[in-house]
Design an enzyme around this catalytic site. Sequence first.
Site, mmCIF file in Angstrom:
data_model
loop_
_atom_site.group_PDB
_atom_site.id
_atom_site.type_symbol
_atom_site.label_atom_id
_atom_site.label_comp_id
_atom_site.label_asym_id
_atom_site.label_seq_id
_atom_site.Cartn_x
_atom_site.Cartn_y
_atom_site.Cartn_z
ATOM 1 N N GLU A 247 107.488 58.365 -10.653
ATOM 2 C CA GLU A 247 106.557 59.481 -10.516
ATOM 3 C C GLU A 247 107.131 60.568 -9.620
ATOM 4 O OE1 GLU A 247 104.042 61.940 -11.219
ATOM 5 O OE2 GLU A 247 103.342 60.005 -11.978
ATOM 6 N N ASP B 84 108.153 64.396 -10.772
ATOM 7 C CA ASP B 84 107.484 65.547 -10.158
ATOM 8 C C ASP B 84 108.471 66.519 -9.540
ATOM 9 O OD1 ASP B 84 105.143 64.352 -10.901
ATOM 10 O OD2 ASP B 84 104.515 63.776 -8.893
ATOM 11 N N SER C 92 101.028 63.083 -15.736
ATOM 12 C CA SER C 92 101.843 63.141 -14.527
ATOM 13 C C SER C 92 102.992 64.120 -14.701
ATOM 14 C CB SER C 92 102.419 61.758 -14.214
ATOM 15 O OG SER C 92 101.410 60.858 -13.857
#
EC number: 3.4.14.10
Length: 600
Positions: free
Chosen positions: A300, A304, A520
Amino acid sequence: MRLYALGGLLYILSVVPVGGWAASSKPCPLKVKETIIPPRGWQQHGVPPPDHRIVLRIGLPQPNFHVLEKHLYEVSDPYHHRYGTHLSKEETERLVAPHQESVDAVDEWLESHGIKQSDLVRSPAKDWVTLTIPISLAEKMLGTKYSVWKHVDGDEIVRTTSYSLPEDLYDHIDLVQPTTMFGRFKRNKSTIVWLDQKEAPQTQNFKATVKSGPGATVDPSCNRTITISCLQQLYNAVGYVPKAKGNSIGITGYLEEFANIQDLQSFYADQRPDALNSTFKFLSVKGGLNSQNLSEAGAEAGLDVQFAFGLSHPIPATFYSTAGSPPFKPDTLTPEDTNEPYTDWLDFVLSRDDTPLTISTSYGDDEQTVPESFARRACAGFAQLGVRGTSLMFSSGDGGVGDNDPNPATQQCFTNDGRNVTRFIPSFPASCPFVTVVGGTTGVPEVAVSRFFSGGGFSDYFARPAYQQRVVEQYLAALPEGTYNGLFNRAGRAYPDVSAQSDRYRIFLSGRPVLIGGTSASSPAFAGIVALLNDVRLSRGQPPLGFLNPLLYSKAVSGFNDITIGHNSGCGTTGFNATKGWDPVTGLGTPNFGKLKNLI
């Protein structure tokens, strides 16, 4: 009454106490402050030891928050004369400060339990008081009993289902947590496909193009793999180079998700060679770490920072790592129980002057597992950032209208009110009206993502804000009569607001290229576009965008690519459909940077 001038306008702030507090030799009767039914999946599992320590956060009332909210909407409305005149940190703090009577009442109560001023940590506005105490003392103060609760998935937390306050103190405290908070703060689902280097398609190897919309062409490889180049082509940002001073972008990291710099450099070499050897500023919140061991690199966090920072390069970037990995397991290795970490992050950024102008978060809870009092206070914290000029993006989640589990026996789409009736389950913080929520699309031309389902729906806590009233009413009016009656709140804050690609993003994880998907991915991608839009304004001497939604639903609405195909299944239904105009699957659509930079 007290007069308070701000932004050229004069406001009258209330200073009338919300309740009385008088010292008394007799114990004051207790009054129940909050009672909940535990969410599905939790069962009592034991009793915590009396010396188990808990970090209590006491929220004092913010009697003038309505004034701050008025400021927020005025400075965020592109047709208002105050547009862009954001408030300072100090001005914001004055508007959320509690009455001194509340501060004194809470202090006296704490002192009566042997808690000294030196034991307390106060927020700059004094609207939060934090203290760490044995659970036996917390039980005495709150007239309750804590238990160890265990989830069917194995997580354990220490919580209670009800707590009380002295009657004379009742109106001086909004909430105390952790008490009734059973949220399972989690990253939104990510689907990872591991690839060997030779198998990963490279955008530059493809010369043909496909249509993404009227007059737009995109490399056909973008139907199989999303790269920085694909997003620039899809969203009409090819060739734009940020140049303004004072811009910034941030990513929040939680749950021990670490952003690996070596992976970032590999990503830059692969997709953004002009960014090689650049990196981000790391800020630790409550002792949060950012291990650079490749084996501990977070999927994640990598997704990002690689796409948000890669898309917005060379805008200065910050990665926050907030400590804590709830739900908490009460054992000797973790002697203190804490709150959900996004409130720790909020405390941290609200206390600083260097908050990035654009921030993306890809974590959340089911709304109904978060007590409404807590959700409203956290949402008020997001409003404070917005009025100070920060744009906040949150992913909409990947459970469709609540839970895309096809097995009715394991679905979680049931109310927590004791009735256990079927209900769509909105997400939080996505349901907060003061943040911008990003849903998911896939393919060229774009449709609503189908490998998992773009979270979307209607809040059960927050009323629909005026900025989206028209478009949401249009959507609801077009629904066939009786559609999902009783399954959602037709008057609630609707989300997502916008969307972006959310499938098969090519990132580097632990030294290897992988494909990863989920909303996400869409939130940091959209945040990258917002950072570019801030560059447009700053380079012209204009203030940053700040809270986006009043702009997006009005002046900027024509700057989005409408998505009209797809749906967001969940709770045993096909969910809502993507349609012309706004819909609770893809919002207003995906951004067209070329149009938006002219509109703003």
